[in-house]
Design an enzyme around this catalytic site. Sequence first.
Site, PDB file in Angstrom:
ATOM      1  N   CYS A   2      -3.608   4.190  -1.639  1.00  0.00           N
ATOM      2  CA  CYS A   2      -3.900   5.285  -2.561  1.00  0.00           C
ATOM      3  C   CYS A   2      -5.090   4.888  -3.423  1.00  0.00           C
ATOM      4  O   CYS A   2      -5.611   3.777  -3.322  1.00  0.00           O
ATOM      5  CB  CYS A   2      -2.685   5.590  -3.437  1.00  0.00           C
ATOM      6  SG  CYS A   2      -1.213   6.099  -2.516  1.00  0.00           S
ATOM      7  N   ARG A  50      -3.330  10.338  -3.151  1.00  0.00           N
ATOM      8  CA  ARG A  50      -2.150   9.753  -2.532  1.00  0.00           C
ATOM      9  C   ARG A  50      -2.171   9.785  -1.011  1.00  0.00           C
ATOM     10  O   ARG A  50      -2.505  10.803  -0.395  1.00  0.00           O
ATOM     11  CB  ARG A  50      -0.911  10.512  -3.017  1.00  0.00           C
ATOM     12  CG  ARG A  50       0.418   9.927  -2.566  1.00  0.00           C
ATOM     13  CD  ARG A  50       1.562  10.785  -3.031  1.00  0.00           C
ATOM     14  NE  ARG A  50       2.856  10.191  -2.686  1.00  0.00           N
ATOM     15  CZ  ARG A  50       3.987  10.860  -2.634  1.00  0.00           C
ATOM     16  NH1 ARG A  50       4.001  12.164  -2.921  1.00  0.00           N
ATOM     17  NH2 ARG A  50       5.106  10.258  -2.292  1.00  0.00           N
ATOM     18  N   VAL A  54       6.306   7.061   1.299  1.00  0.00           N
ATOM     19  CA  VAL A  54       7.706   7.169   0.872  1.00  0.00           C
ATOM     20  C   VAL A  54       7.856   8.340  -0.087  1.00  0.00           C
ATOM     21  O   VAL A  54       6.998   8.567  -0.944  1.00  0.00           O
ATOM     22  CB  VAL A  54       8.173   5.867   0.192  1.00  0.00           C
ATOM     23  CG1 VAL A  54       9.568   6.023  -0.390  1.00  0.00           C
ATOM     24  CG2 VAL A  54       8.133   4.699   1.176  1.00  0.00           C
ATOM     25  N   ASN A  77      -1.227   2.344  -7.173  1.00  0.00           N
ATOM     26  CA  ASN A  77      -1.618   2.144  -5.774  1.00  0.00           C
ATOM     27  C   ASN A  77      -0.909   0.902  -5.273  1.00  0.00           C
ATOM     28  O   ASN A  77      -1.106  -0.188  -5.813  1.00  0.00           O
ATOM     29  CB  ASN A  77      -3.141   1.962  -5.676  1.00  0.00           C
ATOM     30  CG  ASN A  77      -3.578   1.478  -4.310  1.00  0.00           C
ATOM     31  OD1 ASN A  77      -2.979   1.834  -3.292  1.00  0.00           O
ATOM     32  ND2 ASN A  77      -4.632   0.669  -4.267  1.00  0.00           N
ATOM     33  N   ASP A 102       9.034   4.184  -4.941  1.00  0.00           N
ATOM     34  CA  ASP A 102       8.854   2.946  -5.691  1.00  0.00           C
ATOM     35  C   ASP A 102       8.060   3.181  -6.970  1.00  0.00           C
ATOM     36  O   ASP A 102       8.150   2.397  -7.916  1.00  0.00           O
ATOM     37  CB  ASP A 102       8.195   1.868  -4.827  1.00  0.00           C
ATOM     38  CG  ASP A 102       6.874   2.314  -4.220  1.00  0.00           C
ATOM     39  OD1 ASP A 102       6.576   3.525  -4.231  1.00  0.00           O
ATOM     40  OD2 ASP A 102       6.141   1.451  -3.692  1.00  0.00           O
TER      41      ASP A 102
END
Length: 352
Positions: A2, A50, A54, A77, A102
């Site tokens: 990212c 992005r 996930v 990132n 996350d």
Amino acid sequence: MCGIAGWVDWEGDLTRQKDVLENMVATLACRGPDAAGVWISRYAALAHCRLIVVDPAGGGQPMIRKRGKNRYIITYNGELYNTSELRRELEARGYRYQGHSDTEVLLTAFMEWGKDCVLRLNGIFAFAIWNEEEQSLFMARDRLGVKPLFYTRRGSAFIFGSELKALLAHPAVPPEVDAEGLAEIFALSPGRTPGHGIFRGVRELRPGHCLVYNRRGTHIFRYWALESHPHLDDLETTAHKVGHLLQDAVRRQLVADVPVCTLLSGGLDSSAITAFAAAAFRQDSTKPLRTFSVDYMDNDLYFRPNQFEPDTDARWTERVAHFLGSRHRTVLIDTATTLRPYASLRSWMHRP
């Protein structure tokens, strides 16, 4: 992969400069083609592009969490490999989650432990968190510097981004190279002095370091350093330990909500990684692991063996793929395809 960008300025009203922030993050679109977002307040502005791996629905950024009247905003990132362990610990401390990314776990880890959260992270990362109540920006980079992060001070403004071109998209950062920058280009390139950003006044947050920027200034500290110790284990113990660590590392990196594959060259490294990944797939999935290799058109006609490379990769990739039962594909590339990206190389690097 990212991209992150943003800046803090105590003397301006950043809510009027959304176009600048959008221009900065637009330069990073190749790092995050799936989605983009910005968050702006009077003194702070954060942006993110992005690549979804996930939690497609719940992992959008910049992400905001509240505790009491305070707000914490993150642009991040990277990837954490101990998300589940951290989440369980934080849930035991009262935190509740809206998704399973996350990003959300990292943000709540900072809310709970502050700058010491980095000591608990297993992963690769570069992130920035704005603490609205304290009016402070916290940034950190992973231990080995896998994820890049650059920054600069320009008057009352502190500007940062995943790549140099994000900083250069800000009107306060002209593309000026001083004597030190010239030395980096002509004496060290393609290497670079750790911490140096080529352009005048631009720095790189070094691996294993954190940074706090607030009204008192910029404060940088190291949270990790590689240490050398005598190796006392025998051969059998060493082999077992290395095998366990590699297996654990591979399994942790298979967590994704998108298809997973390995790049297989037939060499020792890629074959070992693929073997552990294939074993995990056999245990957790009904589908075989997908593997890919790259070869060049007519390589079989022009390849000449030598001591370093006695034969081509193709023989070994096919052998490993067959042994592990992976769903394998070889991608053939011709000369024109190989050379095509070089036309855009300078714009990707955004440096002399």
